[in-house]
Design an enzyme around this catalytic site. Structure first.
Site, PDB file in Angstrom:
ATOM      1  N   CYS A 277     -71.808  71.333-131.600  1.00 16.19           N
ATOM      2  CA  CYS A 277     -72.123  72.808-131.193  1.00 16.19           C
ATOM      3  C   CYS A 277     -73.481  73.089-131.566  1.00 16.19           C
ATOM      4  O   CYS A 277     -74.332  72.392-131.364  1.00 16.19           O
ATOM      5  CB  CYS A 277     -71.059  73.848-131.943  1.00 16.19           C
ATOM      6  SG  CYS A 277     -70.795  73.476-133.736  1.00 16.19           S
ATOM      7  N   ARG A 282     -68.396  74.940-135.347  1.00 19.41           N
ATOM      8  CA  ARG A 282     -67.211  75.188-134.124  1.00 19.41           C
ATOM      9  C   ARG A 282     -66.643  73.882-133.260  1.00 19.41           C
ATOM     10  O   ARG A 282     -65.693  73.894-133.046  1.00 19.41           O
ATOM     11  CB  ARG A 282     -67.942  75.941-132.915  1.00 19.41           C
ATOM     12  CG  ARG A 282     -68.361  77.405-133.655  1.00 19.41           C
ATOM     13  CD  ARG A 282     -69.278  78.201-132.407  1.00 19.41           C
ATOM     14  NE  ARG A 282     -70.657  77.698-132.546  1.00 19.41           N
ATOM     15  CZ  ARG A 282     -71.709  78.308-131.945  1.00 19.41           C
ATOM     16  NH1 ARG A 282     -71.285  79.147-130.897  1.00 19.41           N
ATOM     17  NH2 ARG A 282     -72.677  77.723-131.876  1.00 19.41           N
TER      18      ARG A 282
END
Length: 330
Positions: A277, A282
């Site tokens: 990410c 994430r």
């Protein structure tokens, strides 16, 4: 109406609007979850022992024979699960000077952190966040890299804790538990963390590797560059599934069947998956979903992620990286 009255009303309106904007951004959204349904869902996961419900956590905290440490990854220490410690990203990220930020703190720093929290080798650690659980899974991933065995995610985080009717309190402070001398005897970085060299290899070896971009669509297409990155784009050949698609409307994780459908193309590849990410937060959520909920073992999180990749592409102008950057603007 005179100018003073108009001015006073304008200030009042601005304050009211500002308050509601602040509330919408920072307030913990209360989520009520059916307890039996949540437990049934967790039991279907490949590793149900990696999850915990508010009711289970509450019971463990009240059982004097259980050694449990809850750690919230929150921006504020004012509203937390009673007895839990609270961290924010700088607390468990690299503190030394590096040309790009966001990478995990070294082993020694993590050992000191757990020692300060009174963690032992067999302590149950529960991580949780609020409104979005990716920060909780990032910390959980780092604890797994450290080699800690019993680490669990509070499914739904602080939101479902409050929704279950439990109180919150200010976070615990270092010293509230007796300090320990924690040593990571099963350090496991190589298996769980992909470095830049391996990601370059993955781009060039699509027979064995599958790259998965977990950022927002605007980041993936190159139309948006988040603060901290050195330029727009994506890693060449990577597929895209935003991490948040794995989350149900109530803030808990979706069922195993729903997750298997979402990641069907990823799973059928039968390759080594590398998630990335902006800074490995994430993507840690997706790593957790794939490994602990679905049970696909061949997954790594790219700690440096787009910040490191874009630094090498744009700042260092490393041809091995730049030539494998899509949607970039060099």
């Amino acid at each position: 109406m005179n100018k003073k009255v108009i001015s006073s009303l304008t200030i009042v309106v601005a304050l009211v609007i500002g308050f509601f904007v602040y509330q919408n951004i920072t307030a913990v959204k209360v989520q009520e979850v059916n307890v039996s349904a949540q437990q049934s869902k967790i039991n279907e996961y490949a590793h149900p022992e990696s999850f915990i419900t508010p009711e289970e956590l509450k019971a463990m905290q009240e059982d004097e024979n259980q050694d449990v440490v809850a750690i919230g990854v929150l921006k504020s220490k004012d509203e937390a699960i009673p007895g839990s410690f609270v961290l924010w990203r700088p607390d468990y990220q690299e503190s030394k000077e590096v040309p790009y930020g966001g990478v995990a703190a070294p082993k020694e720093d993590m050992e000191k952190l757990l020692s300060d929290f009174g963690v032992k080798e067999d302590t149950t650690i529960v991580t949780y966040a609020a409104n979005d659980q990716h920060d909780a899974t990032r910390l959980l991933w780092q604890l797994k890299v450290l080699g800690h065995e019993d680490v669990r995610l509070l499914d739904g985080g602080l939101n479902v804790w409050i929704g279950a009717g439990y109180e919150t309190a200010a976070a615990a402070e270092v010293g509230d538990r007796p300090k320990t001398d924690y040593v990571a005897t099963n350090f496991n970085e190589e298996a769980l963390n992909a470095d830049l060299e391996e990601v370059v290899e993955a781009v060039e070896n699509t027979e064995d590797y599958y790259l998965l971009d977990t950022r927002s669509e605007s980041e993936e297409t190159g139309s948006d560059t988040k603060q901290g990155a050195f330029g727009p784009g994506k890693i060449e050949g990577s597929d895209w599934i935003e991490y948040s698609q794995a989350t149900a409307e109530d803030g808990t994780l979706k069922s195993k069947a729903e997750l298997e459908e979402l990641y069907a193309d990823v799973l059928k590849s039968d390759k080594e998956i590398i998630c990335y990410c902006q800074s490995g937060v994430r993507s840690a959520y997706t790593w957790f979903v794939l490994t602990q909920a679905i049970g696909y073992d061949k997954v790594q999180n790219y700690d440096g992620s787009w910040i490191e990749w874009s630094y090498n592409a744009y700042e260092k102008q490393d041809p091995a990286v730049a030539e494998h950057t899509e949607n970039g603007k060099f």
